[in-house]
Scaffold this active site. Structure first.
Site, short mmCIF file in Angstrom:
data_model
loop_
_atom_site.label_atom_id
_atom_site.label_comp_id
_atom_site.label_asym_id
_atom_site.label_seq_id
_atom_site.Cartn_x
_atom_site.Cartn_y
_atom_site.Cartn_z
N CYS A 198 6.00 19.69 -5.80
CA CYS A 198 6.91 19.28 -6.60
C CYS A 198 7.84 20.49 -7.06
O CYS A 198 7.53 21.47 -7.84
CB CYS A 198 6.68 18.54 -7.75
SG CYS A 198 7.82 17.96 -8.88
N CYS B 160 8.05 20.88 -11.33
CA CYS B 160 6.81 21.20 -11.86
C CYS B 160 5.63 22.22 -11.05
O CYS B 160 5.05 22.61 -11.66
CB CYS B 160 6.21 20.08 -12.75
SG CYS B 160 5.39 19.03 -11.46
N PRO C 51 -4.39 -11.66 17.98
CA PRO C 51 -5.16 -11.95 19.18
C PRO C 51 -6.69 -12.40 18.76
O PRO C 51 -7.11 -13.27 19.52
CB PRO C 51 -5.46 -10.73 20.04
CG PRO C 51 -4.74 -9.74 19.03
CD PRO C 51 -3.89 -10.21 17.84
N GLU C 52 -7.00 -12.18 17.62
CA GLU C 52 -8.43 -12.84 17.48
C GLU C 52 -8.33 -13.59 16.18
O GLU C 52 -7.56 -13.55 15.51
CB GLU C 52 -9.36 -11.47 17.11
CG GLU C 52 -9.53 -10.64 18.51
CD GLU C 52 -10.21 -9.43 18.06
OE1 GLU C 52 -10.84 -9.17 16.97
OE2 GLU C 52 -10.01 -8.23 18.90
N SER D 236 -6.59 -8.30 9.47
CA SER D 236 -7.73 -8.91 9.73
C SER D 236 -8.12 -9.52 8.36
O SER D 236 -9.23 -10.23 8.03
CB SER D 236 -8.76 -7.76 9.98
OG SER D 236 -8.77 -6.84 8.86
N HIS E 73 0.66 -1.33 0.00
CA HIS E 73 0.08 0.27 -0.11
C HIS E 73 0.89 1.20 -0.01
O HIS E 73 0.43 2.43 0.24
CB HIS E 73 -1.02 0.03 0.99
CG HIS E 73 -2.15 -1.01 1.05
ND1 HIS E 73 -2.63 -1.72 2.32
CD2 HIS E 73 -2.38 -1.83 -0.10
CE1 HIS E 73 -3.38 -2.64 1.66
NE2 HIS E 73 -3.35 -2.77 0.44
N CYS F 280 5.07 12.83 -7.61
CA CYS F 280 4.39 13.99 -8.23
C CYS F 280 3.37 13.58 -9.54
O CYS F 280 3.92 12.75 -10.33
CB CYS F 280 5.38 14.79 -9.00
SG CYS F 280 4.60 16.05 -9.97
N GLY G 288 -1.00 -9.83 12.43
CA GLY G 288 -1.84 -8.46 12.66
C GLY G 288 -2.79 -8.10 11.39
O GLY G 288 -2.66 -6.75 11.23
P1 NAD Z 1 -7.20 -4.13 10.33
O1 NAD Z 1 -7.07 -2.79 11.35
O2 NAD Z 1 -8.16 -4.24 9.70
O3 NAD Z 1 -6.65 -5.27 11.35
C1 NAD Z 1 -5.82 -5.32 12.33
C2 NAD Z 1 -5.74 -6.85 12.86
O4 NAD Z 1 -4.61 -6.83 13.74
C3 NAD Z 1 -6.96 -7.43 13.58
O5 NAD Z 1 -7.25 -8.61 13.12
C4 NAD Z 1 -6.58 -7.39 14.97
O6 NAD Z 1 -7.20 -8.44 15.76
C5 NAD Z 1 -5.13 -7.51 14.82
N1 NAD Z 1 -4.26 -6.98 16.22
C6 NAD Z 1 -4.57 -6.11 17.12
N2 NAD Z 1 -3.63 -5.93 17.77
C7 NAD Z 1 -2.66 -6.71 17.60
C8 NAD Z 1 -1.39 -7.23 18.14
N3 NAD Z 1 -0.69 -6.31 19.44
N4 NAD Z 1 -0.52 -8.14 17.61
C9 NAD Z 1 -0.97 -8.67 16.41
N5 NAD Z 1 -2.36 -8.29 16.12
C10 NAD Z 1 -3.17 -7.52 16.33
O7 NAD Z 1 -5.53 -3.83 9.55
P2 NAD Z 1 -5.27 -4.65 8.29
O8 NAD Z 1 -5.76 -6.11 8.20
O9 NAD Z 1 -3.76 -4.25 8.00
O10 NAD Z 1 -6.21 -3.73 7.06
C11 NAD Z 1 -6.28 -2.28 7.00
C12 NAD Z 1 -5.81 -1.63 6.03
O11 NAD Z 1 -5.26 -0.46 6.69
C13 NAD Z 1 -4.43 -2.14 5.58
O12 NAD Z 1 -4.18 -1.66 4.39
C14 NAD Z 1 -3.39 -1.76 6.55
O13 NAD Z 1 -2.20 -2.01 6.45
C15 NAD Z 1 -3.67 -0.16 6.61
N6 NAD Z 1 -3.17 0.45 7.99
C16 NAD Z 1 -1.92 0.63 7.97
C17 NAD Z 1 -1.35 1.18 9.18
C18 NAD Z 1 0.02 1.39 9.32
O14 NAD Z 1 0.75 1.68 8.28
N7 NAD Z 1 0.76 0.90 10.67
C19 NAD Z 1 -2.20 1.46 10.32
C20 NAD Z 1 -3.64 1.18 10.14
C21 NAD Z 1 -4.14 0.61 8.67
ZN ZN Z 2 6.36 17.47 -10.75
#
Ligand code: NAD
Ligand code: ZN
Length: 233
Positions: free
Chosen positions: A138, A141, A205-206, A180, A111, A119, A178
């Site tokens: 930028c 330009c 955890p879930e 979902s 992502h 740009c 981590g």
């Molecule tokens: P999500 O928020 O949908 O899911 C997070 C998952 O992490 C859940 O299943 C939850 O149970 C689990 N979780 C919570 N605490 C945890 C821990 N301490 N250790 C391990 N697991 C844990 O996130 P996703 O599946 O990454 O999808 C959401 C989208 O948004 C993705 O593109 C994501 O990467 C992006 N996003 C990025 C960031 C970042 O760059 N840090 C932050 C938020 C969302």
């Molecule tokens: Zn440019």
């Protein structure tokens, strides 16, 4: 199931927002998720950027300031240290850059990155860690920089997705941490590793929609479960 990491040659970690939660980066969904506070249609999609880049940058500057203050956690560091003894690739949905800050060298960012600028007019790209961003234009330009991240409604970069697919097909151990597993196309990637014959571990955890795909479930936070996976205890 008992796993010994020394039995594996190609380890691929597949990480999502839960990986960075213990660094202080909020997840998107669930309690404290940022989309509860911010409406993405106003702050994080191409249309918002085309019509109101100031608001989009206000939101992304907020995220840059927040993420910049979050240190990599023990789990990020353990993943990076595994490179000393194994071929390790990280395929991440996170845009926070924490895997690289912890020392991982092969990180495929599905992502994009909040620290990369693109740009839209002349295609110049740049890494920039200032927060707030010093100049949102930028220098070549004058167009507004766009954060090089995949917003709602954007497609994942094909070359990046292809690299992720290749890494996953070659994996003999796949560890999801981590995530979902609900955001496609990223959510389809664990099946690629499974089809390639990788041993499958889920750290979360879930339970998730893809939990049945995994051979081993480590139900707990990443910083507690990764040391267990690595020591085999
Ligand atoms: P999500 O928020 O949908 O899911 C997070 C998952 O992490 C859940 O299943 C939850 O149970 C689990 N979780 C919570 N605490 C945890 C821990 N301490 N250790 C391990 N697991 C844990 O996130 P996703 O599946 O990454 O999808 C959401 C989208 O948004 C993705 O593109 C994501 O990467 C992006 N996003 C990025 C960031 C970042 O760059 N840090 C932050 C938020 C969302
Ligand atoms: Zn440019």
């Amino acid at each position: 199931m008992n796993l010994r990491l020394e039995d594996f040659r190609n380890i691929v970690f597949f990480t999502g927002a839960g990986m960075s939660k213990e660094s202080g980066v909020p997840t998107y969904r669930g309690a404290g998720g940022i989309w509860g506070e911010y409406d993405y249609e106003r702050y994080a999609c191409q249309r918002a950027f085309d019509t109101n880049p100031e608001d989009v940058w206000e939101f992304h500057n907020f995220r840059r300031e927040l993420y910049g203050k979050c240190p990599p956690n023990t789990a990020h560091r353990l993943v990076a240290e595994l490179e000393d003894a194994h071929a390790v690739a990280v395929v991440t949905q996170n845009i926070d850059g924490l895997h690289q800050r912890a020392g991982s060298t092969d990180v495929i960012e599905l992502h994009g990155s909040i620290w990369r600028l693109l740009c839209p007019r002349c295609d110049r790209t740049e890494e920039d860690r200032s927060a707030p961003l010093a100049d949102p234009h930028c220098p070549d330009c004058g167009a507004w920089w766009r954060p090089a991240i995949v917003w709602f409604g954007d497609a994942v970069d094909r070359a990046v997705f292809q690299r992720a697919n290749e890494a996953l097909s070659a994996a003999d151990l796949f560890v999801a941490i981590g995530t979902s597993a609900v955001v496609y196309p990223a959510a389809g990637l664990p099946r690629v590793a499974k089809a390639g014959g990788a041993a499958m571990v889920e750290v979360n955890p879930e339970e998730t929609e893809l939990s049945p795909l995994y051979d081993l479930h480590l139900r707990g936070p990443a910083t507690e479960m990764l040391p267990r996976l690595i020591t085999g205890s």
